[in-house]
Design an enzyme around this catalytic site. Structure first.
Site, PDB file in Angstrom:
ATOM      1  CB  CYS A   1     -21.462 -10.855  -3.979  1.00  0.00           C
ATOM      2  SG  CYS A   1     -19.904 -10.142  -3.396  1.00  0.00           S
TER       3      CYS A   1
ATOM      4  CG  ASP B   1      -2.083   0.977   1.092  1.00  0.00           C
ATOM      5  OD1 ASP B   1      -2.377   1.408  -0.034  1.00  0.00           O
ATOM      6  OD2 ASP B   1      -2.677   1.338   2.136  1.00  0.00           O
TER       7      ASP B   1
ATOM      8  CB  CYS C   1     -18.514  -9.618   4.259  1.00  0.00           C
ATOM      9  SG  CYS C   1     -18.093 -10.655   2.837  1.00  0.00           S
TER      10      CYS C   1
ATOM     11  CB  CYS D   1     -16.661   6.170   2.908  1.00  0.00           C
ATOM     12  SG  CYS D   1     -15.848   4.782   3.718  1.00  0.00           S
TER      13      CYS D   1
ATOM     14  CB  CYS E   1     -19.171  -2.754   4.096  1.00  0.00           C
ATOM     15  SG  CYS E   1     -17.454  -2.261   3.877  1.00  0.00           S
TER      16      CYS E   1
ATOM     17  CB  CYS F   1     -16.302   2.633   8.965  1.00  0.00           C
ATOM     18  SG  CYS F   1     -17.955   1.891   9.009  1.00  0.00           S
TER      19      CYS F   1
ATOM     20  CB  CYS G   1     -23.102   1.315   4.039  1.00  0.00           C
ATOM     21  SG  CYS G   1     -22.148   2.842   3.896  1.00  0.00           S
TER      22      CYS G   1
END
Length: 287
Positions: A197, A140, A259, A222, A255, A252, A207
């Site tokens: 998915c 990253d 999952c 977001c 989401c 956060c 969310c």
């Protein structure tokens, strides 16, 4: 040692170092995926994160990062847990301790440094076996579309929440990258996973701010952006607005928590686990 045997040794070394998955892809421009990136950028989905709009030639073709680049090695480093993110005690500068939610990725040591160190071990091994080899390691830390390359290396698929999801190792994984001029053509992945998915919409429904739609994120809404990336954001401001943000003070995981693929998560590295029960607010400021 031929390239096929070398790649096998690399995957074994990666496993010894704690990576839960490894793959390799051929360096080349990404056309279709980059078009989606450009569309998101032009639609204002990146808010004021100007750095996402720079170096697009590298995002489209990571071969720009290394002359003669042939292969991208991709590794998954597990963090977090299978369970939803709990509230954590945070000690502020005024001495008050309060409980808030903090994204699991931020609870341990700086993942950039931890992963780069282990990737360097792998790159050094490659150079020992192929003295003329060259390469660069990234965690990253460069304008690479890591999740796309995770798909191209056969490590998973992009979920509706825009994360790379591994069928074997779940959703909570950091992505490490090595770009090298060694040709691992016989190991390149030629079949990319499509989304698994199905009809599930749990991430979208979870969310708190409506930032998510299938395979698209409006960063300006977001909570992760609002508490980390947004200009002027700081831990004290986040503290004052946490109730409006469903208790999140830094990042956060809503989401991700929702999952179903969390059931496949592997045990996170010790370096990424909370180092102490109460988190100093300064720990979050440094990130």
């Amino acid at each position: 040692m031929n390239e096929a045997n070398l790649y096998q040794k690399i995957t074994e070394l990666a496993k010894d170092l704690g990576f839960v998955s490894a793959g390799v892809a051929e360096v080349c421009p990404i056309e279709e995926e980059f078009t989606l990136y450009e569309n998101a950028m032009e639609s204002g989905c990146f808010a004021d994160m100007e750095y996402l709009k720079r170096n697009c030639h590298i995002r489209k073709d990571p071969g720009e990062l290394l002359e003669g680049a042939r292969s991208i090695l991709v590794f998954l480093a597990p963090y977090g847990s299978r369970t939803a993110t709990p509230e954590r005690e945070i000690e502020f500068r005024d001495g008050i301790v309060e409980r808030y939610k903090v994204a699991q990725y931020a609870l341990g040591r700086d993942y950039h440094k931890v992963i780069r160190k282990k990737l360097t071990v792998i790159l050094d091994y490659i150079k020992n076996q192929v003295p003329e080899a060259r390469g660069r390691v990234f965690a990253d830390t460069a304008p690479i579309l890591e999740r796309i390359w995770g798909v191209r290396a056969g490590l998973g698929f992009i979920g509706k929440n825009n994360f790379l999801i591994s069928k074997e190792a779940g959703i909570r994984n950091f992505i490490g990258i090595i770009v090298t001029d060694v040709d691992f053509a016989k190991a390149y992945c030629n079949t990319y996973l499509k989304s698994h998915c199905g009809e599930c919409m749990r991430c979208i429904e979870s969310c708190p701010t409506g930032a998510l739609s299938p395979y698209r994120l409006d960063a300006g809404k977001c909570i992760s952006y609002l508490t980390i990336e947004k200009r002027g954001s700081n831990i004290e401001l986040n503290r004052s607005m946490a109730k409006e943000r469903d208790g999140w003070i830094f990042g956060c995981d809503a989401c991700m928590n929702a999952c179903p693929w969390n059931s496949r998560n592997r045990e996170g590295w010790n370096e990424f686990k909370p180092q102490q029960e109460t988190i100093p607010a300064a720990h979050l400021r440094r990130r």
